[in-house]
Design a protein around this motif. Structure first.
Motif, PDB file in Angstrom:
ATOM      1  N   ILE A  35       6.641   5.180  -2.557  1.00  0.00           N
ATOM      2  CA  ILE A  35       7.906   4.435  -2.551  1.00  0.00           C
ATOM      3  C   ILE A  35       8.906   4.993  -1.532  1.00  0.00           C
ATOM      4  O   ILE A  35       9.458   4.234  -0.741  1.00  0.00           O
ATOM      5  CB  ILE A  35       8.513   4.339  -3.971  1.00  0.00           C
ATOM      6  CG1 ILE A  35       7.689   3.362  -4.816  1.00  0.00           C
ATOM      7  CG2 ILE A  35       9.977   3.913  -3.925  1.00  0.00           C
ATOM      8  CD1 ILE A  35       8.056   3.325  -6.289  1.00  0.00           C
ATOM      9  N   LYS A  90       6.035  -2.845  -2.129  1.00  0.00           N
ATOM     10  CA  LYS A  90       7.421  -2.407  -2.336  1.00  0.00           C
ATOM     11  C   LYS A  90       8.098  -3.174  -3.463  1.00  0.00           C
ATOM     12  O   LYS A  90       9.024  -2.674  -4.096  1.00  0.00           O
ATOM     13  CB  LYS A  90       8.217  -2.538  -1.040  1.00  0.00           C
ATOM     14  CG  LYS A  90       7.817  -1.496  -0.010  1.00  0.00           C
ATOM     15  CD  LYS A  90       8.562  -1.656   1.283  1.00  0.00           C
ATOM     16  CE  LYS A  90       8.039  -0.630   2.286  1.00  0.00           C
ATOM     17  NZ  LYS A  90       8.608  -0.783   3.612  1.00  0.00           N
ATOM     18  N   ASP A  93       8.408  -1.367  -6.798  1.00  0.00           N
ATOM     19  CA  ASP A  93       9.348  -0.262  -6.953  1.00  0.00           C
ATOM     20  C   ASP A  93      10.191  -0.385  -8.216  1.00  0.00           C
ATOM     21  O   ASP A  93      10.187   0.519  -9.057  1.00  0.00           O
ATOM     22  CB  ASP A  93      10.221  -0.136  -5.693  1.00  0.00           C
ATOM     23  CG  ASP A  93      11.230   0.999  -5.758  1.00  0.00           C
ATOM     24  OD1 ASP A  93      11.243   1.753  -6.751  1.00  0.00           O
ATOM     25  OD2 ASP A  93      12.015   1.138  -4.811  1.00  0.00           O
TER      26      ASP A  93
END
Length: 108
Positions: A35, A90, A93
């Protein structure tokens, strides 16, 4: 907002597909490690305690095939390989951070 219950058979199939992609024992740890920034293979091995080289390779290949991570190889000696989350990766996340916060609150 219309929420459907997970008990519906068609949703169980979709949930299983999701778990096949990100439900591996090490997948969440790998995503969590990627991340903040891209990482080299050996960095990931050091950051994730208990993972074997074989399992890291297997999980990374699975996530690469499913568009969660990208693999960039550099023609150096010794070879250098970096892994990075894709835009699709992403988006996990906030989900992984929510799971982490849930764990801090409910797991002793």
């Amino acid at each position: 907002m219309n929420k459907e219950k997970i008990e519906k058979p068609e949703n169980k199939c979709e949930l299983q597909k999701i778990l096949d992609i990100i439900g591996g024992k090490w997948s969440m740890s790998i995503i969590y490690a990627l991340i903040p920034e891209k990482r080299r293979f050996k960095e990931l091995e050091r950051i994730i305690p208990g993972i074997s080289t074989r399992m890291l390779v297997k999980e990374l290949k699975n996530m690469e095939e499913n568009g969660i991570v990208t693999r960039t190889a550099f023609a150096t000696v010794p070879p250098t390989v970096e892994y990075n989350l894709t835009a699709k990766g992403k988006k996990l996340d906030p989900i992984i951070n929510d799971l982490y916060q849930w764990g801090l609150e409910y797991i002793n």
